[in-house]
Design an enzyme around this catalytic site. Structure first.
Site, short mmCIF file in Angstrom:
data_model
loop_
_atom_site.label_atom_id
_atom_site.label_comp_id
_atom_site.label_asym_id
_atom_site.label_seq_id
_atom_site.Cartn_x
_atom_site.Cartn_y
_atom_site.Cartn_z
CE LYS A 222 46.85 13.21 -23.88
NZ LYS A 222 47.26 14.17 -22.85
NE ARG A 256 53.97 14.06 -24.73
CZ ARG A 256 53.30 12.93 -24.85
NH1 ARG A 256 51.99 12.96 -25.12
NH2 ARG A 256 53.90 11.77 -24.72
#
Lengths: 287, 156
Positions: A222, A256
């Site tokens: 991210k 995840r």
């Protein structure tokens, strides 16, 4: 408490790898590599072989872009869920959607989890989970509209906000009929947050774990990792794994991920350091 | 009838050092089986921790005099062994194994055994305990980690 994800149950000490499978032409990490259904199916086969317990199938990229209708989202994910369900009965199937109608359709096709990355934007999604016998991931986004980037969002205390909002979401889910054992909370790094927020959530993840709900973290590649290290997508694995290790030490249960093998090794190592998992095979000095 | 069992003092047998995959599964099974053959009350010769665990982990019956001996051969049988490779270890262990198996064989030098990191305290006491003529039943004889292990039983 046992964790129940649709058809599947897991013990209190189990950590789970949720592998990202994009049925999108434009997601930030894979840039459409699994847009074609057969490519997405190959990705499922790969991550299952790598040991992922969960696949998280998404039909819409998180970032802003071309609007995808409900019909188009269903076309991307519903039949695919059915195909994966038929091929992998013991695999947990999660679908990344905020829409209740999509949630209901994928539950009927065999999904076990509705991963609402947008924090309850559609209030009826919890009903779809309850009626479909699915677990629900309650995320914190600070109330932003789906598929928008954070812009000058500030919190008095981002961790307190994440806890308050996810617990309120969890209460709505339970009121709708989702069993407590099927409710997972997720601080949602980068969603409605700047890099400083995501770093603080990582640093203080133990406060979310202390709520008693199983915590999911979605850290993989991210922007908060990229900005912290000044690295582009594709060069963020080390940073992702460092954040993963901190979250694992705090007790996060579901990860995840794009990279299943590396994350599994990181989490297993940290879980053993924390005294929650035995070494795989220790004989050195003990012969 | 007196019953005696020899097991190696392998710390990996202890619950405190358990792994997800047991690195000494075959040895453990042999130890537990042999120790189960002893009577209720057992006198321990050698490492008390390993003995205590094996005794706790087994259900035993009977009143025969019983001894659990903890000891093993050299720890220098391979380059990866705890004491690295000492070429003398194989001959030493062969001689020790023969002496444990039958009263027909003679005992090797226990002084050499100390150099080879053999755990001999319990076996030294066993030597004094054994009758003039004896034969053992060998349940396990291997060196999976460069250390010579035996599980043996005697009765007389």
């Amino acid at each position: 408490m046992t964790l129940r994800l649709g058809r599947h149950t897991f013990t209190d000490d189990a950590t789970l790898m949720m592998a990202i499978v994009n049925r999108t032409p434009d997601s930030f990490y894979d840039q459409g590599a699994t847009w074609a259904e057969d490519k997405a199916f190959e990705r499922v086969a790969l991550v299952v072989e790598q040991g992922a317990e969960i696949v998280d199938i998404g039909g819409i990229k998180a970032a802003p872009g071309v609007e995808i209708s409900e019909a188009e989202e269903k076309a991307r994910v519903v039949d695919f869920v059915a195909r994966v369900r038929a091929a992998y009965p013991s695999l947990v199937i999660s679908v990344d959607t905020w829409r209740a109608s999509v949630g209901a359709a994928v539950c009927a096709a065999g999904a076990d989890v509705l991963n609402d990355a947008w924090g309850g934007a559609d209030p009826e999604l919890v009903d779809a989970a309850a009626e479909g016998g699915a677990a629900i991931i309650c995320t914190h986004t600070g109330g932003v509209t789906p598929r928008t980037r954070p812009y000058r969002i500030e919190y008095d205390d981002v961790v307190a906000a994440a806890i308050d909002d996810t617990l309120a979401y969890a209460a709505r889910a339970e009121a709708a009929g989702v069993p407590r054992e099927s409710v997972v909370i997720d601080p949602a790094h980068d969603f409605g947050k700047n890099t400083f927020h995501s770093l603080e959530l990582t640093r203080r993840l133990g406060e979310m774990v202390a709520t008693g709900y199983p915590v999911l973290v979605s850290l993989s590649n991210k922007d908060f990792v990229g900005e912290t290290l000044d690295l582009p997508v594709g060069s963020r694995l080390s940073g992702t794994l460092a954040a993963t290790a901190v979250c694992a030490l705090a007790g996060a249960r579901i990860y995840r991920v794009h990279e299943v093998v590396e994350t599994r090794q990181t989490v297993d190592m940290v879980w053993s350091i924390a005294g929650r998992r035995l070494p795989r095979r220790a004989i050195r000095g003990l012969q | 009838m007196t019953r005696v069992v020899l097991v190696p003092g392998v710390l990996a047998l202890l619950p405190a050092y358990a792994s997800l995959e047991d690195p000494v599964a075959e040895l453990r099974a042999a130890c537990l089986s042999a120790v189960s053959w002893l009577a209720r009350d057992v006198q321990v010769l050698g490492n008390p921790r390993v003995a205590a665990h094996l005794l706790d982990a087994t259900h035993r019956a009977g009143d025969e005099p019983s001894y659990l001996v903890v000891g093993n051969g050299s720890a220098t049988r391979t380059e990866k062994a705890p004491g690295h490779l000492d070429e003398r270890s194989h001959a030493f262990d062969a001689a020790l194994g023969a002496a444990l198996s039958s009263s027909d064989a003679s005992w090797p030098s226990f002084g050499l055994g100390k150099d080879l990191l053999a755990s001999l305290d319990g076996i030294d006491r066993l030597r004094e305990l054994l009758p003039p003529a004896y034969e053992s039943v060998v349940d396990y004889d291997d060196d999976p980690y460069g250390v010579q292990y035996w599980v043996m039983r005697w009765s007389w």
